[in-house]
Design a protein around this motif. Sequence first.
Motif, PDB file in Angstrom:
ATOM      1  N   ALA A 186       1.497   7.079  -1.015  1.00  0.00           N
ATOM      2  CA  ALA A 186       2.387   8.132  -1.509  1.00  0.00           C
ATOM      3  C   ALA A 186       1.730   8.931  -2.633  1.00  0.00           C
ATOM      4  CB  ALA A 186       3.699   7.527  -1.978  1.00  0.00           C
ATOM      5  N   VAL A 187       1.046   8.245  -3.541  1.00  0.00           N
ATOM      6  CA  VAL A 187       0.375   8.956  -4.633  1.00  0.00           C
ATOM      7  C   VAL A 187      -0.724   9.855  -4.062  1.00  0.00           C
ATOM      8  CG1 VAL A 187      -1.131   8.668  -6.651  1.00  0.00           C
ATOM      9  CG2 VAL A 187       1.003   7.357  -6.464  1.00  0.00           C
ATOM     10  N   ARG A 188      -1.469   9.360  -3.090  1.00  0.00           N
ATOM     11  CA  ARG A 188      -2.494  10.210  -2.461  1.00  0.00           C
ATOM     12  C   ARG A 188      -1.868  11.471  -1.869  1.00  0.00           C
ATOM     13  NH1 ARG A 188      -5.443   5.243  -0.048  1.00  0.00           N
ATOM     14  NH2 ARG A 188      -7.145   5.035  -1.543  1.00  0.00           N
ATOM     15  N   GLU A 189      -0.753  11.298  -1.168  1.00  0.00           N
ATOM     16  CA  GLU A 189      -0.098  12.449  -0.542  1.00  0.00           C
ATOM     17  C   GLU A 189       0.422  13.434  -1.588  1.00  0.00           C
ATOM     18  OE1 GLU A 189       3.305  13.522   2.787  1.00  0.00           O
ATOM     19  OE2 GLU A 189       2.518  11.470   2.685  1.00  0.00           O
ATOM     20  N   VAL A 190       0.990  12.924  -2.659  1.00  0.00           N
ATOM     21  CA  VAL A 190       1.512  13.821  -3.697  1.00  0.00           C
ATOM     22  C   VAL A 190       0.365  14.494  -4.455  1.00  0.00           C
ATOM     23  CG1 VAL A 190       2.865  13.920  -5.830  1.00  0.00           C
ATOM     24  CG2 VAL A 190       3.770  12.733  -3.826  1.00  0.00           C
ATOM     25  N   CYS A 191      -0.773  13.834  -4.575  1.00  0.00           N
ATOM     26  CA  CYS A 191      -1.942  14.498  -5.181  1.00  0.00           C
ATOM     27  C   CYS A 191      -2.348  15.703  -4.329  1.00  0.00           C
ATOM     28  CB  CYS A 191      -3.111  13.526  -5.320  1.00  0.00           C
ATOM     29  SG  CYS A 191      -2.914  12.336  -6.661  1.00  0.00           S
ATOM     30  N   ALA A 192      -2.302  15.565  -3.014  1.00  0.00           N
ATOM     31  CA  ALA A 192      -2.611  16.691  -2.127  1.00  0.00           C
ATOM     32  C   ALA A 192      -1.563  17.791  -2.286  1.00  0.00           C
ATOM     33  CB  ALA A 192      -2.695  16.220  -0.676  1.00  0.00           C
ATOM     34  N   LEU A 193      -0.303  17.415  -2.382  1.00  0.00           N
ATOM     35  CA  LEU A 193       0.758  18.404  -2.590  1.00  0.00           C
ATOM     36  C   LEU A 193       0.585  19.101  -3.932  1.00  0.00           C
ATOM     37  CD1 LEU A 193       3.860  16.427  -1.258  1.00  0.00           C
ATOM     38  CD2 LEU A 193       2.827  18.471  -0.235  1.00  0.00           C
ATOM     39  N   ALA A 194       0.158  18.358  -4.937  1.00  0.00           N
ATOM     40  CA  ALA A 194      -0.029  18.939  -6.267  1.00  0.00           C
ATOM     41  C   ALA A 194      -1.033  20.088  -6.214  1.00  0.00           C
ATOM     42  CB  ALA A 194      -0.482  17.867  -7.255  1.00  0.00           C
ATOM     43  N   ALA A 195      -2.093  19.905  -5.447  1.00  0.00           N
ATOM     44  CA  ALA A 195      -3.075  20.978  -5.286  1.00  0.00           C
ATOM     45  C   ALA A 195      -2.427  22.186  -4.613  1.00  0.00           C
ATOM     46  CB  ALA A 195      -4.279  20.484  -4.489  1.00  0.00           C
ATOM     47  N   GLY A 205       0.788  -1.221   0.000  1.00  0.00           N
ATOM     48  CA  GLY A 205       0.000   0.000   0.000  1.00  0.00           C
ATOM     49  C   GLY A 205       0.819   1.270   0.000  1.00  0.00           C
ATOM     50  N   LEU A 206       2.128   1.144  -0.074  1.00  0.00           N
ATOM     51  CA  LEU A 206       3.011   2.305  -0.031  1.00  0.00           C
ATOM     52  C   LEU A 206       2.797   3.228  -1.227  1.00  0.00           C
ATOM     53  CD1 LEU A 206       5.310   3.782   1.394  1.00  0.00           C
ATOM     54  CD2 LEU A 206       6.901   2.308   0.182  1.00  0.00           C
ATOM     55  N   ALA A 207       2.710   2.664  -2.430  1.00  0.00           N
ATOM     56  CA  ALA A 207       2.524   3.498  -3.619  1.00  0.00           C
ATOM     57  C   ALA A 207       1.194   4.237  -3.545  1.00  0.00           C
ATOM     58  CB  ALA A 207       2.602   2.652  -4.888  1.00  0.00           C
ATOM     59  N   THR A 208       0.156   3.558  -3.120  1.00  0.00           N
ATOM     60  CA  THR A 208      -1.157   4.198  -3.019  1.00  0.00           C
ATOM     61  C   THR A 208      -1.111   5.372  -2.036  1.00  0.00           C
ATOM     62  OG1 THR A 208      -2.307   2.156  -3.590  1.00  0.00           O
ATOM     63  CG2 THR A 208      -3.578   3.823  -2.406  1.00  0.00           C
ATOM     64  N   ARG A 256      -7.268   3.398  -7.329  1.00  0.00           N
ATOM     65  CA  ARG A 256      -7.517   3.660  -5.901  1.00  0.00           C
ATOM     66  C   ARG A 256      -7.305   5.118  -5.520  1.00  0.00           C
ATOM     67  NH1 ARG A 256      -4.957  -1.620  -5.079  1.00  0.00           N
ATOM     68  NH2 ARG A 256      -2.988  -0.563  -4.817  1.00  0.00           N
ATOM     69  N   THR A 257      -6.572   5.851  -6.330  1.00  0.00           N
ATOM     70  CA  THR A 257      -6.259   7.245  -5.984  1.00  0.00           C
ATOM     71  C   THR A 257      -7.038   8.249  -6.838  1.00  0.00           C
ATOM     72  OG1 THR A 257      -4.279   7.173  -7.390  1.00  0.00           O
ATOM     73  CG2 THR A 257      -3.992   6.687  -5.036  1.00  0.00           C
ATOM     74  N   GLY A 258      -8.101   7.799  -7.484  1.00  0.00           N
ATOM     75  CA  GLY A 258      -9.001   8.712  -8.163  1.00  0.00           C
ATOM     76  C   GLY A 258      -8.725   9.001  -9.622  1.00  0.00           C
ATOM     77  N   PHE A 259      -7.809   8.286 -10.241  1.00  0.00           N
ATOM     78  CA  PHE A 259      -7.546   8.468 -11.666  1.00  0.00           C
ATOM     79  C   PHE A 259      -8.547   7.647 -12.471  1.00  0.00           C
ATOM     80  CE2 PHE A 259      -3.619   9.881  -9.880  1.00  0.00           C
ATOM     81  CZ  PHE A 259      -3.048  10.733 -10.806  1.00  0.00           C
ATOM     82  N   THR A 260      -8.944   8.172 -13.624  1.00  0.00           N
ATOM     83  CA  THR A 260      -9.822   7.426 -14.522  1.00  0.00           C
ATOM     84  C   THR A 260      -9.144   7.286 -15.879  1.00  0.00           C
ATOM     85  OG1 THR A 260     -10.981   9.456 -15.132  1.00  0.00           O
ATOM     86  CG2 THR A 260     -11.972   8.135 -13.395  1.00  0.00           C
ATOM     87  N   ALA A 261      -9.368   6.147 -16.503  1.00  0.00           N
ATOM     88  CA  ALA A 261      -8.786   5.880 -17.817  1.00  0.00           C
ATOM     89  C   ALA A 261      -9.416   6.804 -18.851  1.00  0.00           C
ATOM     90  CB  ALA A 261      -8.990   4.421 -18.197  1.00  0.00           C
TER      91      ALA A 261
END
Length: 162
Positions: free
Chosen positions: A106-115, A101-104, A139-144
Amino acid sequence: MPALTPAVQRLRADHAPALLAFERENRDYFAASVPDRGDEYFARFDERHAALLAEQATGLCHFHVLVDEDGRVLGRVNLVDVADGSAELGYRVARSAAGRGLATAAVREVCALAAEYGLTELRAVTTVDNAGSRAVLARTGFTATGELVLDGRPGIAFVRPL
């Protein structure tokens, strides 16, 4: 096995030794799913690291590392090609830390930083056969958004509004 609790940190000059160790230790593991960085990357790592920091200072990219309590780099999460409120997300996690679950996280945290960086949208791509990466993105809200060819392999493009 205890849960990993690495910290997401913005890339700094002092991360260089641990980041190089991470890339060397995981080179074969990463090459199984993404193109290998090549020998030149490792031979000129210090030069490349300095160039990344200079690029980050311009605001065109935001580089992050996941660092454990011992200072080891367990992953990277990068935002590149920043333009018009958008950036491309890329990430990689060490073989030793995969599947936890580390990647999930980390990606969530960086999405918050991106904002916080003023971004309004993130893009990502992965190969069709990289089920782990596709799951992290879902899992982190991206859609194809469509199919593409990624280094000669079938791939999928994703987007996530922030």
